[in-house]
Structures are given as structure tokens and as C-alpha cells.
Design a protein around this motif. Structure first.
Motif, short mmCIF file in Angstrom:
data_model
loop_
_atom_site.label_atom_id
_atom_site.label_comp_id
_atom_site.label_asym_id
_atom_site.label_seq_id
_atom_site.Cartn_x
_atom_site.Cartn_y
_atom_site.Cartn_z
N PRO A 255 0.81 -1.24 0.00
CA PRO A 255 0.00 0.00 0.00
C PRO A 255 0.83 1.28 0.00
O PRO A 255 0.47 2.26 -0.65
CB PRO A 255 -0.80 -0.12 1.31
N TRP B 52 2.26 1.91 -3.37
CA TRP B 52 1.16 2.30 -4.26
C TRP B 52 0.83 3.78 -4.07
O TRP B 52 0.56 4.50 -5.03
CB TRP B 52 -0.06 1.42 -4.01
N THR B 53 0.86 4.24 -2.81
CA THR B 53 0.64 5.67 -2.55
C THR B 53 1.75 6.51 -3.19
O THR B 53 1.49 7.57 -3.76
CB THR B 53 0.60 5.94 -1.04
#
Length: 215
Positions: free
Chosen positions: A13, A16-17
Motif C-alpha cells: 500500500p 502504491w501511494t
């Protein structure tokens, strides 16, 4: 490898950010930076002054200060509420656009003046000359420096970690809270960035081959 496998819920995550920060800020910087370059070469003195002032101001301001203004000072103006992620995107865009502007302007300067003069003689406006004749050639000649600026933008996204954005730069802090080896964790973060930069370098080589300029 254990540090990576045990913390995949962080690496996935958070990277991905980082990618979302980079993609949104990159596209916005290319658009706004090209617009600023248009101002810098405009025949209207006021527009040139506005472009030059913006570039001078933002290029000489540390990126961290831009973040501080957007995250801490801007909310006091009580205009539009910005999330930490949005504030990070705006900060990265405002900062990177100043450098993109100068790269594009240098590309514009490589286009022979005679082409613009010939287009002007045919009755084309400044906007038409810039958009249809000059910019397509200018962008092709500055692919390497443009990609270097985008790579710098990718690495600059880590500053957002210091302003409550959960991206790759914040992984070390979470590893510390979990009691995992931070040094090994940072090596995996570095490898992640190397892979992302390798992708950008591949895109650069592809564009250079496709848009190779005969000199």
C-alpha cells in the motif's frame, strides 16, 4: 527477505501511494510547467515577468518549506480543505513545475527562430505557433532532462512521509514500531525505488528512439 515478507501489508500500500503521488504530480507538473514555459517566451512582457517570478520564487525555495506552507499555513486561510495527500500533490506540482518550465524553455530555444518567423508570416497566432510548431519539436529535444526531473520528483515524494502521508518514505517508522530491522527494511525501500527508476529509464530510452532528432 523476512522483513519484506512479514511487512508486505506496509510495502504494497505504501509504494502504491508513492506511485499515485508521482503519477498525479508528474502529469500536473508537465502540464503546468509547459504552461509556464509558454509564459516565459510570450511576446507580452507582463506574462514573461509572471513566469520568471514564479520560477525564481519556487526554484529557490526548499521543497520542505512548500510542504510546510501547504500543510500548516494554507489551512489558516480557510479557503478549501485539503487532505494531506492532496496537499502533497499540490506541493510537489508547484515545486517541480518551476524546473519543468526551464527544461521546456531550453527546448524551445533549440527550435530555429526562422520557423516561428515563417509561421508568423503565414498569419498564425503565438498560441498556434507555440502549440503546433515549436513545442512538438522542443519536447522531443529535451526528453533526457525531462525524465531526469521526473526521476527527481519520484524521489522527492518521500518528503511527504514527514507530513502524514503514508507512502514509501514512512515505512521505516512503522518498522520501528513493529520492532523489525529498520536498516534491512530501508534496503528494500531503496530496491523499490531502483525498480521504479529503471522503469522510467526504459520509458526514456523508448521515447528517445521514437523521437530521435537528427542533428
Amino acid at each position: 527477505m523476512d522483513v519484506l515478507l512479514d511487512n508486505l501489508d506496509l510495502y504494497g500500500p505504501f509504494f502504491w501511494t508513492t506511485i499515485k503521488l508521482f503519477l498525479i504530480s508528474g502529469v500536473a507538473s508537465l502540464i503546468f510547467g509547459t504552461f509556464l514555459a509558454g509564459l516565459r517566451v510570450s511576446p507580452v512582457p507582463v506574462f514573461r515577468a509572471v513566469g520568471a517570478t514564479y520560477v525564481t520564487l519556487l526554484r529557490n525555495t526548499p521543497l520542505t518549506l512548500v510542504f510546510v506552507f501547504l500543510v500548516f499555513a494554507y489551512p489558516l486561510l480557510d479557503i478549501i480543505d485539503l487532505s494531506y495527500f492532496t496537499a502533497a500533490v499540490v506541493s510537489l506540482t508547484l515545486y517541480t513545475s518551476a524546473f519543468i518550465c526551464e527544461v521546456v524553455r531550453s527546448g524551445i530555444n533549440t527550435v530555429p527562430v526562422g520557423q516561428a518567423e515563417a509561421a508568423r508570416a503565414l498569419g498564425l497566432t503565438f498560441t498556434q505557433i507555440l502549440g503546433q510548431i515549436v513545442l512538438p519539436q522542443a519536447i522531443r529535444s529535451v526528453v533526457p532532462p525531462l525524465m531526469s526531473m521526473l526521476i527527481a520528483l519520484l524521489k522527492n515524494t518521500t518528503i511527504a512521509a514527514g507530513f502524514s502521508v503514508a507512502e514509501a518514505g514512512a515505512i521505516r517508522q512503522y518498522l520501528s514500531e513493529r520492532g523489525d530491522n529498520q536498516l534491512v527494511g530501508l534496503l528494500w525501500v531503496a530496491l523499490g525505488f531502483i525498480i521504479l527508476v529503471a522503469v522510467l529509464s526504459f520509458i526514456q530510452r523508448t521515447l528517445e528512439k521514437r523521437w530521435s532528432v537528427a542533428r
